[in-house]
Design a protein around this motif. Structure first.
Motif, mmCIF file in Angstrom:
data_model
loop_
_atom_site.group_PDB
_atom_site.id
_atom_site.type_symbol
_atom_site.label_atom_id
_atom_site.label_comp_id
_atom_site.label_asym_id
_atom_site.label_seq_id
_atom_site.Cartn_x
_atom_site.Cartn_y
_atom_site.Cartn_z
ATOM 1 N N TRP A 7 43.116 45.652 39.704
ATOM 2 C CA TRP A 7 43.870 44.690 40.496
ATOM 3 C C TRP A 7 45.367 44.801 40.214
ATOM 4 O O TRP A 7 46.186 44.731 41.135
ATOM 5 N N PRO A 9 33.748 44.705 43.006
ATOM 6 C CA PRO A 9 35.194 44.732 42.708
ATOM 7 C C PRO A 9 36.043 44.996 43.948
ATOM 8 O O PRO A 9 37.193 44.540 44.019
ATOM 9 N N GLU A 33 36.251 41.615 45.700
ATOM 10 C CA GLU A 33 37.075 40.712 44.889
ATOM 11 C C GLU A 33 38.556 41.047 45.025
ATOM 12 O O GLU A 33 39.398 40.144 45.162
ATOM 13 N N ASN A 34 38.887 42.328 44.988
ATOM 14 C CA ASN A 34 40.287 42.736 45.168
ATOM 15 C C ASN A 34 40.803 42.336 46.541
ATOM 16 O O ASN A 34 41.957 41.922 46.700
#
Length: 266
Positions: free
Chosen positions: A167, A202, A205-206
């Protein structure tokens, strides 16, 4: 590590653009059209139908110090990949360009120089530089410096990402891009891992963090429509509903499946 610089692109950002393809990707999508962009190291490619043959040539065999290249019964050559060290001497020796080395070490300044060769097109069309791959953020320090340098020269910048990266690297890059292209291939975690080799958690989420941190950044989400993977109405509708649930307007593109990369695997 760069494996291609493509001039005069019209489909990867506004205006006429130069695409810089960075090597290395954490995904291994079964449909990938740039398999030469997956590995993080240089790779030797052999295009057999360009090979002149050992009877008339064999220059690559003589140039190969580790003796990784040998003749075959049909008069062509074959490469022992376990012995080959990707030094590139055979590439320089091959007169027919049957051998090619994917991956070249370049400095930020060398890339900027190549990009600025078409600066007149950017001014007239509103184009600029787009970073692609592979996954460009697999080389985060280089990408960040390249984006900063480009914007400092007045070049419009864009990045195409799978979203599978740290991130902190994605956030840093987004401070220096004018446009962002983000792949969302499927919301089904098990299916995503089976076809792309990695979990999609992920990535999603990013994406959600991006929409909060950069609500005004022009963003295009892309889905490559792959037969047997995500080509049902239900698959696409699920992604659309997900995009409608997040903050701010988003462009959404479906990319048609194609077979342009098949020859590269061979």
């Amino acid at each position: 590590m760069i494996f291609n610089i493509q001039k005069f692109s019209l489909h990867d950002g506004s205006g006429i653009r130069t695409l810089v393809f960075l090597k290395g990707c954490p995904l291994s999508c079964k449909w990938c059209s740039n398999p030469e962009g997956q590995s993080y190291t240089q790779q030797l490619a052999f295009i057999v139908n360009k090979c002149i043959g050992t009877a008339e040539c064999a220059l690559c065999i003589r140039a190969c110090d580790p003796k990784a290249i040998a003749g075959t019964n049909d008069g062509k050559v074959e490469i022992n990949r376990e012995v080959c060290n990707n030094c590139g001497k055979c590439v320089d020796a091959c007169p027919s360009k049957a051998l090619e080395l994917f991956g070249k070490h370049m400095t930020v300044e060398e890339v900027i120089k190549a990009v600025e060769e078409d600066s007149s097109f950017y001014v007239r069309s509103g184009g600029g530089l787009t970073l692609s791959g592979g996954e460009p953020l697999s080389q985060p320090r280089f990408v960040l410096e390249l984006l900063k340098r480009a914007q400092g020269r007045g070049i419009d910048t864009a990045i195409e990402t799978s979203g599978l990266c740290a991130w902190e690297d994605l956030e840093a890059a987004c401070h220096h891009v004018n446009q962002l292209f983000y792949d969302i291939k499927s919301l089904d975690a098990a299916k995503h891992k089976s076809y792309a080799g990695v979990d999609n958690k992920p990535i999603l989420e990013n994406f959600l963090r991006l929409r909060v941190a950069f609500p005004n950044l022009p963003m295009t989400v892309r889905t490559p429509v792959i037969p047997g993977f995500n080509d049902s109405t239900e698959d696409i509708k699920e992604i659309v509903l997900f995009l409608k649930s997040v903050n701010g307007p988003i462009n959404y593109e479906l990319l048609a499946y194609h077979r342009f990369g098949e020859q590269k695997y061979r």
